[in-house]
Motif scaffolding. Structure first.
Motif, mmCIF file in Angstrom:
data_model
loop_
_atom_site.group_PDB
_atom_site.id
_atom_site.type_symbol
_atom_site.label_atom_id
_atom_site.label_comp_id
_atom_site.label_asym_id
_atom_site.label_seq_id
_atom_site.Cartn_x
_atom_site.Cartn_y
_atom_site.Cartn_z
ATOM 1 N N UNK A 50 0.833 -1.201 0.000
ATOM 2 C CA UNK A 50 0.000 0.000 0.000
ATOM 3 C C UNK A 50 0.867 1.249 0.000
ATOM 4 N N UNK A 51 1.912 1.259 0.843
ATOM 5 C CA UNK A 51 2.809 2.416 0.899
ATOM 6 C C UNK A 51 3.527 2.587 -0.445
ATOM 7 N N UNK A 52 3.980 1.468 -1.009
ATOM 8 C CA UNK A 52 4.709 1.565 -2.281
ATOM 9 C C UNK A 52 3.781 2.010 -3.409
ATOM 10 N N UNK A 53 2.532 1.566 -3.343
ATOM 11 C CA UNK A 53 1.573 2.012 -4.358
ATOM 12 C C UNK A 53 1.381 3.529 -4.253
ATOM 13 N N UNK A 54 1.262 4.020 -3.030
ATOM 14 C CA UNK A 54 1.107 5.471 -2.842
ATOM 15 C C UNK A 54 2.317 6.191 -3.430
ATOM 16 N N UNK A 55 3.519 5.659 -3.117
ATOM 17 C CA UNK A 55 4.748 6.287 -3.621
ATOM 18 C C UNK A 55 4.733 6.300 -5.149
ATOM 19 N N UNK A 56 4.352 5.177 -5.726
ATOM 20 C CA UNK A 56 4.308 5.086 -7.191
ATOM 21 C C UNK A 56 3.327 6.093 -7.783
ATOM 22 N N UNK A 57 2.141 6.187 -7.177
ATOM 23 C CA UNK A 57 1.121 7.106 -7.707
ATOM 24 C C UNK A 57 1.583 8.555 -7.608
ATOM 25 N N UNK A 58 2.242 8.878 -6.509
ATOM 26 C CA UNK A 58 2.729 10.262 -6.330
ATOM 27 C C UNK A 58 3.801 10.567 -7.372
ATOM 28 N N UNK A 59 4.678 9.588 -7.637
ATOM 29 C CA UNK A 59 5.735 9.797 -8.635
ATOM 30 C C UNK A 59 5.119 9.954 -10.024
ATOM 31 N N UNK A 60 4.151 9.097 -10.318
ATOM 32 C CA UNK A 60 3.502 9.165 -11.641
ATOM 33 C C UNK A 60 2.812 10.493 -11.856
ATOM 34 N N UNK A 61 2.074 10.913 -10.839
ATOM 35 C CA UNK A 61 1.311 12.165 -10.965
ATOM 36 C C UNK A 61 2.256 13.338 -11.207
ATOM 37 N N UNK A 62 3.471 13.232 -10.673
ATOM 38 C CA UNK A 62 4.428 14.334 -10.817
ATOM 39 C C UNK A 62 5.335 14.130 -12.024
ATOM 40 N N UNK A 63 5.116 13.048 -12.785
ATOM 41 C CA UNK A 63 5.973 12.760 -13.939
ATOM 42 C C UNK A 63 7.400 12.443 -13.524
ATOM 43 N N UNK A 64 7.553 11.839 -12.354
ATOM 44 C CA UNK A 64 8.902 11.583 -11.835
ATOM 45 C C UNK A 64 9.320 10.131 -11.912
ATOM 46 N N UNK A 65 10.380 9.828 -11.195
ATOM 47 C CA UNK A 65 10.917 8.465 -11.208
ATOM 48 C C UNK A 65 10.955 7.897 -9.788
ATOM 49 N N UNK A 66 11.085 6.584 -9.736
ATOM 50 C CA UNK A 66 11.211 5.886 -8.459
ATOM 51 C C UNK A 66 12.531 5.125 -8.411
ATOM 52 N N UNK A 67 13.144 5.128 -7.232
ATOM 53 C CA UNK A 67 14.345 4.321 -7.005
ATOM 54 C C UNK A 67 13.990 3.224 -6.004
ATOM 55 N N UNK A 68 14.752 2.143 -6.038
ATOM 56 C CA UNK A 68 14.567 1.082 -5.032
ATOM 57 C C UNK A 68 15.827 1.007 -4.186
ATOM 58 N N UNK A 69 15.633 1.183 -2.891
ATOM 59 C CA UNK A 69 16.770 1.134 -1.965
ATOM 60 C C UNK A 69 16.592 -0.051 -1.028
#
Ligand code: GLU
Length: 283
Positions: free
Chosen positions: A25-44
């Motif tokens: 759920x947290x990762x989905x939120x992170x993904x949606x926020x990145x998408x909405x902003x046209x950004x990227x995601x990193x995996x740490x």
């Protein structure tokens, strides 16, 4: 007008167990926020806990994230390979006389400080100020035969504030809500607070999305960032997910682990749809 920074988010799981629905759920939120902003995601990969870390959990975590369709910019970053960065940060804190060696045991601290505040999983008692060496005391070198814990000397009485994108305005009084905290452990590993702050700065993370149990840690990380002269990211602390008994999900909740759900034939799409229903503003 200053150019807006491109959104860079991250997923930062710890490979100390299987990921569960709360992580998804947290990762989905992170993904949606990145998408909405046209950004990227990193995996740490937060793999600094040598005792609880397991290689098979890393493989499982990648598999589970892929199962849910999450993507990130390769390669995955592993904290265990980034020691030099953390050590350099520690060196700077040492040069600035912002840290000190601490030889007190956990038991000493618990006995002198009493019960920790109610605050979440990351809570620890406020470090007793009487245990802190005077500011003018000569600082021993970092490199020494005798390994000790190193703590950050926090500015007692200072008020720290940030506006969380999910949880709203947040405020902490330093020395009351938390005290001097570990930045380096005597087993020669950086603390989560130091490593996380250094990574978020070095990776150019613009927004940290994680569980609300880490809000108090955020204040500690803000202090590390300020001490290192680094700008702070924005924060979105997602509400925590409880099981049907109202107990917060933990890695021991195997019934709601992503593995188990997959083995039971649950469709990943239906999980994501459920999140979208819960957070329509992000869907
Ligand atoms: N690895 C940490 C955890 O799984 C999260 C750290 C973070 O997002 O800053 O609790």
């Amino acid at each position: 007008m200053a150019a807006l920074k491109t959104y860079v988010g991250r997923y930062a799981p710890s490979p100390t167990g299987h990921l569960h629905l709360g992580h998804a759920r947290t990762f989905w939120i992170a993904q949606q926020r990145a998408r909405a902003a046209g950004g990227t995601m990193l995996l740490r990969n937060d793999d600094l806990d040598a005792i609880r870390f397991r290689l098979d959990f890393v493989a499982a975590m990648i598999e589970d994230l892929h199962w849910l369709g999450f993507t990130w910019q390769e390669p995955m970053r592993a904290q265990s390979t980034r020691r030099d960065l953390y050590r350099a940060a520690l060196q700077r804190l040492h040069e600035a006389n912002l840290i000190y060696p601490c030889t007190r045991s956990r038991r000493d601290v618990f006995e002198a400080a009493g019960a920790p505040h109610e605050g979440g999983a990351d809570d620890e008692p406020v470090y007793p100020p009487q245990f802190r060496p005077p500011l003018a005391a000569p600082l021993p070198p970092l490199e020494s035969e005798v390994r000790v814990n190193w703590r950050l000397r926090v500015p007692d009485g200072a008020t720290l504030e940030f506006v969380d994108a999910a949880a709203g305005p947040q405020r902490a009084v330093v020395g009351r809500d938390f005290g001097d905290f570990l930045v380096w452990r005597k087993d020669d590993t950086p603390s989560y607070q130091l490593a996380c702050a250094v990574d978020d700065a070095e990776m150019g993370i613009t927004e940290v999305v994680r569980g609300a149990d880490l809000i108090r840690s955020t204040f500690r990380q803000l202090l590390v960032l300020t001490s290192l002269g680094q700008p702070a990211p924005a924060y979105y602390h997602a509400p925590l997910l409880n099981d049907e008994h109202g107990v917060r999900l933990a890695k021991r909740h195997d019934a709601l682990s992503l593995r188990t759900l997959r083995e039971r034939g649950v469709n990943p799409e239906s999980i994501l749809r459920q999140f979208a229903t819960e957070f329509p503003e992000l869907g």
